[in-house]
Design an enzyme around this catalytic site. Structure first.
Site, PDB file in Angstrom:
ATOM      1  N   ASP A 100     -44.025 -65.131  72.715  1.00 54.51           N
ATOM      2  CA  ASP A 100     -45.321 -64.582  73.104  1.00 54.51           C
ATOM      3  C   ASP A 100     -45.464 -63.135  72.631  1.00 54.51           C
ATOM      4  O   ASP A 100     -44.485 -62.407  72.536  1.00 54.51           O
ATOM      5  CB  ASP A 100     -45.450 -64.649  74.632  1.00 54.51           C
ATOM      6  CG  ASP A 100     -46.869 -64.420  75.109  1.00 54.51           C
ATOM      7  OD1 ASP A 100     -47.805 -64.608  74.307  1.00 54.51           O
ATOM      8  OD2 ASP A 100     -47.048 -64.047  76.278  1.00 54.51           O
ATOM      9  N   HIS A 113     -48.540 -62.966  63.818  1.00 58.47           N
ATOM     10  CA  HIS A 113     -47.870 -64.258  63.615  1.00 58.47           C
ATOM     11  C   HIS A 113     -46.974 -64.212  62.374  1.00 58.47           C
ATOM     12  O   HIS A 113     -45.870 -64.748  62.366  1.00 58.47           O
ATOM     13  CB  HIS A 113     -48.910 -65.375  63.467  1.00 58.47           C
ATOM     14  CG  HIS A 113     -49.719 -65.617  64.712  1.00 58.47           C
ATOM     15  ND1 HIS A 113     -49.137 -65.900  65.930  1.00 58.47           N
ATOM     16  CD2 HIS A 113     -51.054 -65.620  64.927  1.00 58.47           C
ATOM     17  CE1 HIS A 113     -50.088 -66.065  66.840  1.00 58.47           C
ATOM     18  NE2 HIS A 113     -51.261 -65.898  66.252  1.00 58.47           N
ATOM     19  N   LEU A 130     -26.508 -76.223  64.628  1.00 62.43           N
ATOM     20  CA  LEU A 130     -27.569 -75.949  65.592  1.00 62.43           C
ATOM     21  C   LEU A 130     -28.717 -76.940  65.440  1.00 62.43           C
ATOM     22  O   LEU A 130     -29.166 -77.233  64.327  1.00 62.43           O
ATOM     23  CB  LEU A 130     -28.102 -74.530  65.374  1.00 62.43           C
ATOM     24  CG  LEU A 130     -29.360 -74.115  66.156  1.00 62.43           C
ATOM     25  CD1 LEU A 130     -29.055 -74.000  67.639  1.00 62.43           C
ATOM     26  CD2 LEU A 130     -29.916 -72.800  65.623  1.00 62.43           C
TER      27      LEU A 130
END
Length: 248
Positions: A22, A39, A133
């Site tokens: 956020d 962004h 991962l």
């Protein structure tokens, strides 16, 4: 080596970390730019945190990249986000693959444009055999959408005679969630100073430790990740039991 990294107990790491990324828009505004600028810079944070989790040996990292509610944002921002998503996946897929990272996607992918789905499919296929991962991108995702979808699919199974109502239990519901192949997150991080989970992994976060930081996502780096993990390691996880029961 980072002093914070040295303090982390490598034997007590969360197996699964989930992050609400956020603050991109507010960060951009603070820099006198439009939201897409934020962004764009948030992508560098994604790269840095994925690398940090892989280095630590974290098993699963889920990033809340785009919610179903985000489709209601201004059209230019939605289009810009989709283009950024596609370009990022195109550029990063090879890097993920070289680093043995496997990409997964959860969410209502039918809402994504065809070109975005195609890029995603290529990246998913490329990394499918990787064993490091597990990077899970939540795209066009919301917890309520996921639960509604699961309930509908369970109802179809009952209606078709494949599942008895009496046989439905917690494991049945979990089997129909987007995350059925992953363990629940033990640590959820939200950046930018908001104290809510915003329709993110509503079922899976039942016993997660929640960590909130004022740092905007474009400024979030490995050091901030280490701070969150150290905070997690300082907490006692009881799962409804008493401290005495945990000790014994």
């Amino acid at each position: 080596m980072s002093q914070l990294l040295e303090k982390i107990d490598k034997g007590h790491l969360p197996r699964h970390i989930a992050i609400i990324m956020d603050g991109n828009g507010r960060w951009a505004k603070e820099h006198g730019q439009d939201r897409l600028y934020g962004h764009f810079h948030g992508v560098e944070s994604v790269r840095n945190i994925v690398e940090g989790c892989a280095e630590l040996g974290i098993g699963y990292l889920t990033l809340y990249a785009f919610s179903t509610e985000n489709w209601d944002r201004p059209q230019y921002e939605v289009v810009g986000l989709m283009e950024l998503l596609v370009n990022t996946i195109r550029k990063e897929a090879e890097v993920l693959h070289r680093n043995n990272i496997r990409l997964h996607v959860i969410g209502d992918l039918n809402m994504l444009p065809d070109y975005a789905r195609q890029e995603l499919k290529e990246a998913l296929d490329m990394t499918a055999a990787n064993t490091g991962l597990n990077l899970i991108m939540a795209l066009s995702y919301s917890g309520r959408w996921e639960l509604l979808n699961a309930v509908k699919n369970i109802a179809y199974e009952v209606k078709s005679g494949k599942l008895a109502v009496e046989a439905i239990d917690q494991h049945t519901l979990q089997r129909f969630l987007c995350t059925s192949d992953f363990p629940d997150p033990e640590l959820m991080i939200r950046t930018s100073g908001e104290f809510r989970i915003s329709n993110f992994l509503l079922y899976q976060l039942a016993y997660a430790e929640l960590y909130f930081t004022n740092v905007r996502w474009p400024d979030f780096r490995k050091e901030n990740l280490y701070e969150a993990i150290l905070d997690y390691q300082s907490r006692e996880r009881r799962f409804g039991k008493t401290s005495e029961q945990i000790v014994t």
